[in-house]
Motif scaffolding. Structure first.
Motif, PDB file in Angstrom:
ATOM      1  N   TYR B  58       0.849  -1.188   0.000  1.00  0.00           N
ATOM      2  CA  TYR B  58       0.000   0.000   0.000  1.00  0.00           C
ATOM      3  C   TYR B  58       0.885   1.238   0.000  1.00  0.00           C
ATOM      4  CZ  TYR B  58      -3.775  -3.161   1.182  1.00  0.00           C
ATOM      5  OH  TYR B  58      -4.688  -4.173   1.164  1.00  0.00           O
ATOM      6  N   ASP B  59       0.301   2.364  -0.412  1.00  0.00           N
ATOM      7  CA  ASP B  59       1.115   3.576  -0.488  1.00  0.00           C
ATOM      8  C   ASP B  59       0.367   4.783   0.081  1.00  0.00           C
ATOM      9  OD1 ASP B  59      -0.600   4.635  -2.573  1.00  0.00           O
ATOM     10  OD2 ASP B  59       0.337   3.144  -3.885  1.00  0.00           O
ATOM     11  N   LEU B  60       1.032   5.946   0.002  1.00  0.00           N
ATOM     12  CA  LEU B  60       0.494   7.193   0.545  1.00  0.00           C
ATOM     13  C   LEU B  60      -0.920   7.488   0.030  1.00  0.00           C
ATOM     14  CD1 LEU B  60       0.983   9.895   2.094  1.00  0.00           C
ATOM     15  CD2 LEU B  60       2.036  10.779   0.029  1.00  0.00           C
ATOM     16  N   ILE B  61      -1.142   7.288  -1.273  1.00  0.00           N
ATOM     17  CA  ILE B  61      -2.457   7.585  -1.865  1.00  0.00           C
ATOM     18  C   ILE B  61      -3.522   6.671  -1.271  1.00  0.00           C
ATOM     19  CG2 ILE B  61      -3.798   7.601  -4.011  1.00  0.00           C
ATOM     20  CD1 ILE B  61      -1.856   9.888  -3.846  1.00  0.00           C
ATOM     21  N   ASN B  62      -3.191   5.383  -1.100  1.00  0.00           N
ATOM     22  CA  ASN B  62      -4.149   4.467  -0.481  1.00  0.00           C
ATOM     23  C   ASN B  62      -4.560   4.956   0.900  1.00  0.00           C
ATOM     24  OD1 ASN B  62      -2.226   1.854  -1.942  1.00  0.00           O
ATOM     25  ND2 ASN B  62      -4.238   2.537  -2.618  1.00  0.00           N
ATOM     26  N   VAL B  63      -3.574   5.449   1.644  1.00  0.00           N
ATOM     27  CA  VAL B  63      -3.871   5.923   2.999  1.00  0.00           C
ATOM     28  C   VAL B  63      -4.677   7.219   2.943  1.00  0.00           C
ATOM     29  CG1 VAL B  63      -2.888   6.585   5.221  1.00  0.00           C
ATOM     30  CG2 VAL B  63      -1.761   4.840   3.852  1.00  0.00           C
ATOM     31  N   ALA B  68      -6.429   2.062   2.785  1.00  0.00           N
ATOM     32  CA  ALA B  68      -5.556   1.238   3.624  1.00  0.00           C
ATOM     33  C   ALA B  68      -5.259   1.997   4.906  1.00  0.00           C
ATOM     34  CB  ALA B  68      -4.251   0.921   2.892  1.00  0.00           C
ATOM     35  N   LYS B  69      -4.925   1.241   5.944  1.00  0.00           N
ATOM     36  CA  LYS B  69      -4.542   1.897   7.196  1.00  0.00           C
ATOM     37  C   LYS B  69      -3.080   2.299   7.087  1.00  0.00           C
ATOM     38  CE  LYS B  69      -7.567  -0.363  10.545  1.00  0.00           C
ATOM     39  NZ  LYS B  69      -7.697  -1.792  10.153  1.00  0.00           N
ATOM     40  N   LEU B  70      -2.703   3.307   7.879  1.00  0.00           N
ATOM     41  CA  LEU B  70      -1.329   3.782   7.854  1.00  0.00           C
ATOM     42  C   LEU B  70      -0.354   2.650   8.184  1.00  0.00           C
ATOM     43  CD1 LEU B  70       0.502   6.233   7.509  1.00  0.00           C
ATOM     44  CD2 LEU B  70       0.159   6.764   9.903  1.00  0.00           C
ATOM     45  N   THR B  71      -0.705   1.836   9.178  1.00  0.00           N
ATOM     46  CA  THR B  71       0.200   0.754   9.598  1.00  0.00           C
ATOM     47  C   THR B  71       0.412  -0.265   8.483  1.00  0.00           C
ATOM     48  OG1 THR B  71      -1.766  -0.178  10.624  1.00  0.00           O
ATOM     49  CG2 THR B  71      -0.164   0.870  12.080  1.00  0.00           C
ATOM     50  N   GLN B  72      -0.582  -0.408   7.600  1.00  0.00           N
ATOM     51  CA  GLN B  72      -0.432  -1.352   6.493  1.00  0.00           C
ATOM     52  C   GLN B  72       0.539  -0.820   5.443  1.00  0.00           C
ATOM     53  OE1 GLN B  72      -4.798  -1.493   5.757  1.00  0.00           O
ATOM     54  NE2 GLN B  72      -4.478  -3.707   5.618  1.00  0.00           N
ATOM     55  N   ALA B  73       0.596   0.500   5.290  1.00  0.00           N
ATOM     56  CA  ALA B  73       1.421   1.088   4.240  1.00  0.00           C
ATOM     57  C   ALA B  73       2.867   1.308   4.680  1.00  0.00           C
ATOM     58  CB  ALA B  73       0.815   2.413   3.797  1.00  0.00           C
ATOM     59  N   LEU B  74       3.098   1.437   5.988  1.00  0.00           N
ATOM     60  CA  LEU B  74       4.458   1.707   6.472  1.00  0.00           C
ATOM     61  C   LEU B  74       5.347   0.474   6.294  1.00  0.00           C
ATOM     62  CD1 LEU B  74       3.765   3.684   9.774  1.00  0.00           C
ATOM     63  CD2 LEU B  74       4.960   4.540   7.758  1.00  0.00           C
ATOM     64  N   ILE B  75       6.548   0.716   5.778  1.00  0.00           N
ATOM     65  CA  ILE B  75       7.507  -0.374   5.592  1.00  0.00           C
ATOM     66  C   ILE B  75       8.676  -0.167   6.549  1.00  0.00           C
ATOM     67  CG2 ILE B  75       9.041  -1.506   3.943  1.00  0.00           C
ATOM     68  CD1 ILE B  75       7.241  -0.322   1.724  1.00  0.00           C
ATOM     69  N   ARG B  76       8.949  -1.161   7.388  1.00  0.00           N
ATOM     70  CA  ARG B  76      10.059  -1.024   8.320  1.00  0.00           C
ATOM     71  C   ARG B  76      11.352  -1.446   7.641  1.00  0.00           C
ATOM     72  NH1 ARG B  76       9.774  -2.884  14.398  1.00  0.00           N
ATOM     73  NH2 ARG B  76       9.938  -4.990  13.632  1.00  0.00           N
ATOM     74  N   ASP B  77      12.405  -0.656   7.842  1.00  0.00           N
ATOM     75  CA  ASP B  77      13.689  -0.953   7.228  1.00  0.00           C
ATOM     76  C   ASP B  77      14.270  -2.226   7.813  1.00  0.00           C
ATOM     77  OD1 ASP B  77      15.816   0.585   5.436  1.00  0.00           O
ATOM     78  OD2 ASP B  77      16.880  -0.448   7.050  1.00  0.00           O
ATOM     79  N   LYS B  78      14.890  -3.054   6.933  1.00  0.00           N
ATOM     80  CA  LYS B  78      15.430  -4.337   7.403  1.00  0.00           C
ATOM     81  C   LYS B  78      16.728  -4.162   8.187  1.00  0.00           C
ATOM     82  CE  LYS B  78      13.388  -7.650   4.299  1.00  0.00           C
ATOM     83  NZ  LYS B  78      13.492  -8.381   3.032  1.00  0.00           N
ATOM     84  N   ARG B  79      17.413  -3.027   7.969  1.00  0.00           N
ATOM     85  CA  ARG B  79      18.706  -2.821   8.634  1.00  0.00           C
ATOM     86  C   ARG B  79      18.568  -2.046   9.932  1.00  0.00           C
ATOM     87  NH1 ARG B  79      19.626  -0.900   2.670  1.00  0.00           N
ATOM     88  NH2 ARG B  79      17.622  -0.114   3.366  1.00  0.00           N
ATOM     89  N   ALA B  99      -5.460  18.113   0.365  1.00  0.00           N
ATOM     90  CA  ALA B  99      -4.905  18.823   1.516  1.00  0.00           C
ATOM     91  C   ALA B  99      -5.361  18.174   2.825  1.00  0.00           C
ATOM     92  CB  ALA B  99      -5.319  20.290   1.465  1.00  0.00           C
ATOM     93  N   GLU B 100      -6.648  17.820   2.894  1.00  0.00           N
ATOM     94  CA  GLU B 100      -7.176  17.236   4.136  1.00  0.00           C
ATOM     95  C   GLU B 100      -6.569  15.865   4.375  1.00  0.00           C
ATOM     96  OE1 GLU B 100      -9.534  17.848   1.445  1.00  0.00           O
ATOM     97  OE2 GLU B 100      -9.236  19.945   2.010  1.00  0.00           O
ATOM     98  N   GLY B 101      -6.463  15.064   3.291  1.00  0.00           N
ATOM     99  CA  GLY B 101      -5.907  13.724   3.412  1.00  0.00           C
ATOM    100  C   GLY B 101      -4.472  13.758   3.909  1.00  0.00           C
ATOM    101  N   VAL B 102      -3.675  14.673   3.329  1.00  0.00           N
ATOM    102  CA  VAL B 102      -2.273  14.776   3.728  1.00  0.00           C
ATOM    103  C   VAL B 102      -2.185  15.198   5.197  1.00  0.00           C
ATOM    104  CG1 VAL B 102      -0.150  16.097   3.370  1.00  0.00           C
ATOM    105  CG2 VAL B 102      -1.419  15.224   1.410  1.00  0.00           C
ATOM    106  N   GLU B 103      -3.018  16.163   5.577  1.00  0.00           N
ATOM    107  CA  GLU B 103      -2.999  16.634   6.964  1.00  0.00           C
ATOM    108  C   GLU B 103      -3.296  15.485   7.929  1.00  0.00           C
ATOM    109  OE1 GLU B 103      -5.600  19.921   7.753  1.00  0.00           O
ATOM    110  OE2 GLU B 103      -4.609  20.328   9.662  1.00  0.00           O
ATOM    111  N   LYS B 104      -4.276  14.656   7.566  1.00  0.00           N
ATOM    112  CA  LYS B 104      -4.667  13.530   8.418  1.00  0.00           C
ATOM    113  C   LYS B 104      -3.499  12.551   8.578  1.00  0.00           C
ATOM    114  CE  LYS B 104      -8.218  10.346   8.615  1.00  0.00           C
ATOM    115  NZ  LYS B 104      -8.414   9.411   7.518  1.00  0.00           N
ATOM    116  N   VAL B 105      -2.842  12.241   7.452  1.00  0.00           N
ATOM    117  CA  VAL B 105      -1.725  11.290   7.494  1.00  0.00           C
ATOM    118  C   VAL B 105      -0.595  11.844   8.360  1.00  0.00           C
ATOM    119  CG1 VAL B 105       0.057  10.168   6.104  1.00  0.00           C
ATOM    120  CG2 VAL B 105      -2.300  10.239   5.288  1.00  0.00           C
ATOM    121  N   ILE B 106      -0.259  13.135   8.152  1.00  0.00           N
ATOM    122  CA  ILE B 106       0.841  13.734   8.914  1.00  0.00           C
ATOM    123  C   ILE B 106       0.504  13.735  10.410  1.00  0.00           C
ATOM    124  CG2 ILE B 106       2.138  15.875   9.322  1.00  0.00           C
ATOM    125  CD1 ILE B 106       3.010  14.819   6.723  1.00  0.00           C
TER     126      ILE B 106
END
Lengths: 257, 271
Positions: B58-63, B68-79, B99-106
């Protein structure tokens, strides 16, 4: 005789572009237009010829109308001898071909009350006699209130793409003016940083305006509509603190001590 | 208290994405929870530089659109456990950002991260203005050449006009990150000198990243340079820049110049 080449300019005098500010009358139509036009007719009947020949700006702010409505309104006004020179507060899509242009940046001035036509007719007797004595003299021009010399101070650098426009007077900038930025002032321009962009002083026809800067790297200098490009500037002034002024039709520059 | 940083420049190809990854990784290496957010919808690159291109579901637009939920789109670095990526969409375009969507994600990211580093797209249009809109501070990435400097100047003007902070009458914190700096070419006059760039932009200097093959090599390997080769010159410069961003006092080193002069310059210029 042979054909002359059209491209050779015999008269090389520069074209002058000047700014002028006029006080325009602004009419704000209200919906429904038929009702508003009736009231306008009533006003016109009471003050004969108030609108005749005067350039008018139509303020369309907040009116929910279509292009066809606007066209009708302009037609109605045209029939009444109201000449609309510009539209204010209209969406760009509202304005069709052959309509007056959109005007921006208007500043409010005092409201103007149309004088009733009855007043001059009431002047009789003494007033009429008095006016006979001085028939050849023009009425005294109304004393204009002394206008305060206004100026603004910009405490930050003017960034590329920004435009400072201040037709009322002088502009002082404490920082630099970046390449691609412009400062337009009715009076003089003072820049305490480097001038890398454009500076246009005396934009409303003030030939005594000057430009001052602590370091000259300008892309364009203009005073009272006459301009100078970097290639025409004396290279010895580049990077120097300079004052620029107008002498006749020539832009002069001198290093500031 | 979470801090939102936008990495921006106006001009393309100056090193925004590389710098986002390198600064993000350097902050995460300090043990602070960091997310790098790709705002370059339609031309995403940050996933490549982070080496996570095969893990994007999932990506920013999905969120933003609520698919998609934010936790589904976040990718944790392997290192690095503390480093996360919120990728952009490659198949959509910037009109999908609201604008509203971005504000919510941030706002949601602010709840769980110390640092939110937004990688802005080039240009001054919708994508770039939305990326900077909610930022607390900006890192202006500039190359020592005239077109990059002028575009940066334009962006600084927009940061002072079109951000939430500016609209609330607050001052936007701005830092200059000079990248691809080659001291030999600057000395020859092929490039602008540090002094010239600072004089034109008049914002405090965050760091100077020397031109180096190490940066390109790391990008191609899919690792932020600060992780890939922690000892190389650009890595050290990015690490110092990250420390300054976090508020530490670190003396500035200009590649190829004498130290005494540098300290004098830093003392005079940096606020």
């Amino acid at each position: 005789m042979t054909k002359t080449t059209a491209k050779t300019l015999t008269d090389t005098r520069p074209i002058r572009l000047k700014g002028r500010s006029f006080l325009a009358l602004v009419l704000s139509p209200e919906l429904p237009f038929s009702n508003w036009l009736e009231r306008l007719d009533d006003l016109a009947a009471r003050s004969t010829g108030f609108f005749l020949g005067r350039p008018i700006v139509l303020d369309l702010e907040g009116l929910d109308i279509t292009q066809a409505d606007l066209k009708d309104l302009l037609g109605e006004l045209g029939e009444r001898g109201v000449r609309v020179m510009g539209l204010e507060g209209a969406r760009g899509s509202l304005i069709g071909a052959n309509m007056p242009p959109l005007m921006k940046g208007g500043r409010p001035a005092g409201d103007i009350e149309p004088e009733a036509s009855a007043a001059p007719a009431a002047q009789t007797g003494a007033a009429a006699a008095a006016s006979d004595d001085k028939a050849d003299k023009k009425p005294e021009p109304r004393a204009e209130a002394p206008r305060a010399v206004s100026s603004i101070v910009i405490a930050e650098p003017v960034r590329s793409g920004q435009s400072i426009v201040f037709p009322e007077g002088d502009v002082t900038i404490l920082g630099s003016v970046a390449s691609g930025a412009e400062v337009v002032a009715g009076g003089s321009i003072h820049i305490y940083g480097t001038l890398r962009g454009r500076a246009l002083a005396g934009s409303i026809g003030n030939a005594t305006a000057r430009i001052f800067c602590s370091k000259l790297e300008a892309e364009l200098l203009a005073i009272d509509g006459l301009y100078k490009m970097p290639d025409d500037m004396d290279p010895k002034h580049r990077g120097q603190p300079v004052t620029v002024w107008l002498e006749g039709d020539t832009i002069k520059a001198e290093r500031l001590a | 208290m979470a801090k939102v940083i936008v990495v921006t420049s106006g001009k393309g190809g100056v090193g925004k994405t590389t710098s986002t990854a390198a600064l993000g990784a350097a902050l995460a290496q300090r043990g602070e929870k960091t997310v790098v957010v790709d705002f370059d919808v339609g031309l995403r690159n940050l996933d490549l530089v982070m080496g996570a291109e095969r893990r994007v579901v999932y990506d920013l637009i999905n969120v933003v659109q609520g698919d998609a939920k934010l936790t589904q789109a976040l990718i944790r670095d392997k290192r690095l456990d503390t480093l996360h990526l919120l990728p952009a969409s490659q198949t959509r375009d910037k009109d999908n950002l609201t604008a509203e969507g971005v504000e919510k994600v941030i706002d949601e990211l602010r709840q769980s991260f110390d640092w939110i580093i937004c990688d802005s797209p080039a240009g001054i249009e919708r994508g770039a203005t939305l990326a900077m809109r909610h930022a607390d501070a900006a890192v202006v990435v500039t190359n020592p050449e005239v077109s990059s400097v002028r575009d940066s100047d334009r962006i600084i003007g927009l940061l002072d006009a079109k951000t939430k902070k500016a609209e609330n009458g607050e001052r936007m914190e701005k830092h200059l990150l000079l990248t691809r700096y080659d001291p030999a070419r600057a000395e020859r006059g092929d490039m602008l000198k540090v002094d010239d760039v600072l004089e034109i932009l008049s914002i405090p200097l965050l760091g100077i990243i020397p031109e180096s093959m190490d940066v390109l090599r790391a990008s191609n390997l899919g690792a932020p340079v600060t992780i890939n080769d922690a000892g190389c010159a650009p890595s050290l410069a990015y690490r110092d820049a990250a420390r300054r961003l976090a508020g530490e006092q670190v003396p500035m080193t200009i590649p190829g110049e004498r130290r005494g002069f540098i300290n004098k310059l830093f003392g005079r210029r940096a606020a």
